[in-house]
Design a protein around this motif. Structure first.
Motif, PDB file in Angstrom:
ATOM      1  N   SER A  18       6.790 -10.881 -10.006  1.00 29.53           N
ATOM      2  CA  SER A  18       6.235 -10.662  -8.673  1.00 29.53           C
ATOM      3  C   SER A  18       5.438 -11.855  -8.176  1.00 29.53           C
ATOM      4  O   SER A  18       4.923 -12.645  -8.961  1.00 29.53           O
ATOM      5  CB  SER A  18       5.289  -9.445  -8.704  1.00 29.53           C
ATOM      6  N   VAL A  19       5.337 -11.928  -6.850  1.00 23.09           N
ATOM      7  CA  VAL A  19       4.403 -12.815  -6.173  1.00 23.09           C
ATOM      8  C   VAL A  19       3.285 -11.917  -5.665  1.00 23.09           C
ATOM      9  O   VAL A  19       3.544 -10.905  -5.006  1.00 23.09           O
ATOM     10  CB  VAL A  19       5.058 -13.542  -4.975  1.00 23.09           C
ATOM     11  N   TYR A  20       2.038 -12.279  -5.990  1.00 24.39           N
ATOM     12  CA  TYR A  20       0.878 -11.517  -5.561  1.00 24.39           C
ATOM     13  C   TYR A  20       0.132 -12.312  -4.493  1.00 24.39           C
ATOM     14  O   TYR A  20      -0.176 -13.486  -4.700  1.00 24.39           O
ATOM     15  CB  TYR A  20      -0.053 -11.243  -6.741  1.00 24.39           C
ATOM     16  N   ILE A  21      -0.139 -11.663  -3.380  1.00 22.50           N
ATOM     17  CA  ILE A  21      -0.850 -12.286  -2.262  1.00 22.50           C
ATOM     18  C   ILE A  21      -2.313 -11.849  -2.294  1.00 22.50           C
ATOM     19  O   ILE A  21      -2.600 -10.659  -2.475  1.00 22.50           O
ATOM     20  CB  ILE A  21      -0.222 -11.878  -0.912  1.00 22.50           C
ATOM     21  N   HIS A  22      -3.212 -12.812  -2.100  1.00 24.02           N
ATOM     22  CA  HIS A  22      -4.646 -12.517  -2.080  1.00 24.02           C
ATOM     23  C   HIS A  22      -5.326 -13.227  -0.906  1.00 24.02           C
ATOM     24  O   HIS A  22      -4.910 -14.293  -0.487  1.00 24.02           O
ATOM     25  CB  HIS A  22      -5.320 -12.984  -3.376  1.00 24.02           C
ATOM     26  N   ARG A  75       3.661  -8.470  -3.781  1.00 26.07           N
ATOM     27  CA  ARG A  75       2.634  -7.442  -3.938  1.00 26.07           C
ATOM     28  C   ARG A  75       1.301  -7.897  -3.366  1.00 26.07           C
ATOM     29  O   ARG A  75       1.015  -9.089  -3.293  1.00 26.07           O
ATOM     30  CB  ARG A  75       2.456  -7.091  -5.415  1.00 26.07           C
ATOM     31  N   MET A  76       0.500  -6.890  -3.021  1.00 26.48           N
ATOM     32  CA  MET A  76      -0.809  -7.157  -2.452  1.00 26.48           C
ATOM     33  C   MET A  76      -1.695  -5.941  -2.741  1.00 26.48           C
ATOM     34  O   MET A  76      -1.194  -4.833  -2.914  1.00 26.48           O
ATOM     35  CB  MET A  76      -0.660  -7.366  -0.939  1.00 26.48           C
ATOM     36  N   ASP A  77      -2.998  -6.178  -2.795  1.00 23.63           N
ATOM     37  CA  ASP A  77      -3.939  -5.074  -2.950  1.00 23.63           C
ATOM     38  C   ASP A  77      -5.074  -5.256  -1.951  1.00 23.63           C
ATOM     39  O   ASP A  77      -5.316  -6.360  -1.475  1.00 23.63           O
ATOM     40  CB  ASP A  77      -4.496  -5.019  -4.376  1.00 23.63           C
ATOM     41  N   THR A  78      -5.739  -4.154  -1.659  1.00 27.38           N
ATOM     42  CA  THR A  78      -6.996  -4.196  -0.912  1.00 27.38           C
ATOM     43  C   THR A  78      -7.958  -3.256  -1.611  1.00 27.38           C
ATOM     44  O   THR A  78      -7.542  -2.263  -2.218  1.00 27.38           O
ATOM     45  CB  THR A  78      -6.845  -3.766   0.561  1.00 27.38           C
ATOM     46  N   VAL A  79      -9.224  -3.567  -1.546  1.00 22.80           N
ATOM     47  CA  VAL A  79     -10.226  -2.719  -2.180  1.00 22.80           C
ATOM     48  C   VAL A  79     -10.496  -1.514  -1.292  1.00 22.80           C
ATOM     49  O   VAL A  79     -10.699  -1.651  -0.084  1.00 22.80           O
ATOM     50  CB  VAL A  79     -11.523  -3.509  -2.463  1.00 22.80           C
ATOM     51  N   GLY A  80     -10.473  -0.336  -1.906  1.00 23.15           N
ATOM     52  CA  GLY A  80     -10.823   0.889  -1.212  1.00 23.15           C
ATOM     53  C   GLY A  80      -9.637   1.607  -0.600  1.00 23.15           C
ATOM     54  O   GLY A  80      -8.502   1.151  -0.640  1.00 23.15           O
ATOM     55  N   LEU A  87      -2.660  -0.277  -3.482  1.00 19.03           N
ATOM     56  CA  LEU A  87      -1.595  -1.176  -3.933  1.00 19.03           C
ATOM     57  C   LEU A  87      -0.414  -1.126  -2.972  1.00 19.03           C
ATOM     58  O   LEU A  87      -0.010  -0.048  -2.528  1.00 19.03           O
ATOM     59  CB  LEU A  87      -1.130  -0.785  -5.339  1.00 19.03           C
ATOM     60  N   PHE A  88       0.139  -2.311  -2.707  1.00 19.31           N
ATOM     61  CA  PHE A  88       1.265  -2.451  -1.784  1.00 19.31           C
ATOM     62  C   PHE A  88       2.331  -3.341  -2.423  1.00 19.31           C
ATOM     63  O   PHE A  88       1.998  -4.281  -3.147  1.00 19.31           O
ATOM     64  CB  PHE A  88       0.819  -3.136  -0.486  1.00 19.31           C
ATOM     65  N   GLN A  89       3.600  -3.058  -2.102  1.00 15.81           N
ATOM     66  CA  GLN A  89       4.649  -3.962  -2.556  1.00 15.81           C
ATOM     67  C   GLN A  89       5.849  -3.924  -1.621  1.00 15.81           C
ATOM     68  O   GLN A  89       6.066  -2.951  -0.903  1.00 15.81           O
ATOM     69  CB  GLN A  89       5.080  -3.673  -3.988  1.00 15.81           C
ATOM     70  N   ILE A  90       6.604  -4.997  -1.685  1.00 19.90           N
ATOM     71  CA  ILE A  90       7.901  -5.111  -1.022  1.00 19.90           C
ATOM     72  C   ILE A  90       8.899  -5.431  -2.115  1.00 19.90           C
ATOM     73  O   ILE A  90       8.698  -6.374  -2.890  1.00 19.90           O
ATOM     74  CB  ILE A  90       7.905  -6.230   0.037  1.00 19.90           C
ATOM     75  N   SER A  91       9.950  -4.654  -2.194  1.00 19.15           N
ATOM     76  CA  SER A  91      11.018  -4.917  -3.143  1.00 19.15           C
ATOM     77  C   SER A  91      11.955  -5.953  -2.537  1.00 19.15           C
ATOM     78  O   SER A  91      12.504  -5.739  -1.457  1.00 19.15           O
ATOM     79  CB  SER A  91      11.783  -3.633  -3.466  1.00 19.15           C
ATOM     80  N   ILE A  92      12.111  -7.062  -3.212  1.00 18.65           N
ATOM     81  CA  ILE A  92      12.940  -8.158  -2.680  1.00 18.65           C
ATOM     82  C   ILE A  92      14.405  -7.750  -2.610  1.00 18.65           C
ATOM     83  O   ILE A  92      15.096  -8.076  -1.664  1.00 18.65           O
ATOM     84  CB  ILE A  92      12.769  -9.436  -3.537  1.00 18.65           C
ATOM     85  N   SER A  93      14.879  -6.984  -3.569  1.00 19.26           N
ATOM     86  CA  SER A  93      16.288  -6.596  -3.571  1.00 19.26           C
ATOM     87  C   SER A  93      16.655  -5.746  -2.362  1.00 19.26           C
ATOM     88  O   SER A  93      17.784  -5.793  -1.906  1.00 19.26           O
ATOM     89  CB  SER A  93      16.637  -5.859  -4.860  1.00 19.26           C
ATOM     90  N   SER A  94      15.692  -4.999  -1.825  1.00 19.97           N
ATOM     91  CA  SER A  94      15.991  -4.145  -0.671  1.00 19.97           C
ATOM     92  C   SER A  94      15.601  -4.787   0.653  1.00 19.97           C
ATOM     93  O   SER A  94      15.883  -4.253   1.708  1.00 19.97           O
ATOM     94  CB  SER A  94      15.267  -2.805  -0.814  1.00 19.97           C
TER      95      SER A  94
END
Length: 173
Positions: A74-78, A112-117, A156-163
């Motif tokens: 995965s690539v994680y964005i912050h 993928r990406m996350d945010t607090v709360g 938690l958030f994600q984007i599936s690259i295959s789709s």
């Protein structure tokens, strides 16, 4: 490295904005963290008319937040921070387009990406930008993470690259 003062200025503006909207805000990040990201080519920017309009960081590993899911390529964005003069221009959608291409080029399966709360407004916004909301996770080990992660629950958030369909390969960042 020439952009580091502007990066910190944008972080300060973002933190001040967070203080008006949310209960959890970014701490003041250590300069060494940002210097390391720049040196490792993990700090990104969008520029228009010689002005930095948005910055963010990436990594290919985020085990303290993503736990066993960190094993997925995965690539994680912050830390997306937007120049206030350019808010409302759907820059996260542009980052998503870029990140999808970047993930493919680096043989990753997810962005993928996350945010607090638990922030329904942000959850709605990020899902409109193409992310799937995976739910909330109470972090177990936050040692070494920035202070806003201490004793935190994250979205938690994600984007599936295959789709994900590839779009606009001509973007430059």
């Amino acid at each position: 490295m020439n952009d580091i003062d502007e990066i910190f200025r944008l972080y300060k503006i973002a933190t001040d904005f967070q203080k008006t909207k949310f209960t959890v805000c970014w701490p003041e990040f250590e300069r060494k963290l940002i210097e390391t990201e720049i040196t490792e080519n993990r700090q990104w920017k969008i520029v228009a008319s010689d002005k930095i309009i948005c910055v963010w960081a990436t990594t290919f590993n985020d085990p303290q937040i993503w736990e066993e899911r960190n094993n997925d390529p995965s690539v994680y964005i912050h830390r997306i921070a937007t120049n206030p003069d350019f808010r409302g221009q759907n820059l996260v959608r542009e980052i998503v387009k870029w990140a999808t291409i970047y993930a493919r080029e680096n043989q990753k399966q997810f962005v993928r990406m996350d945010t607090v709360g638990n922030n329904p407004g942000l959850i709605n916004y990020y899902t409109k930008c193409g992310f799937d909301f995976l739910g909330l996770l109470k972090l177990k080990n936050t040692k070494g993470l920035p202070a806003h992660y201490n004793n935190a629950t994250v979205s938690l958030f994600q984007i599936s690259i295959s789709s994900e369909r590839e779009s606009n390969k001509s973007l430059t960042f």
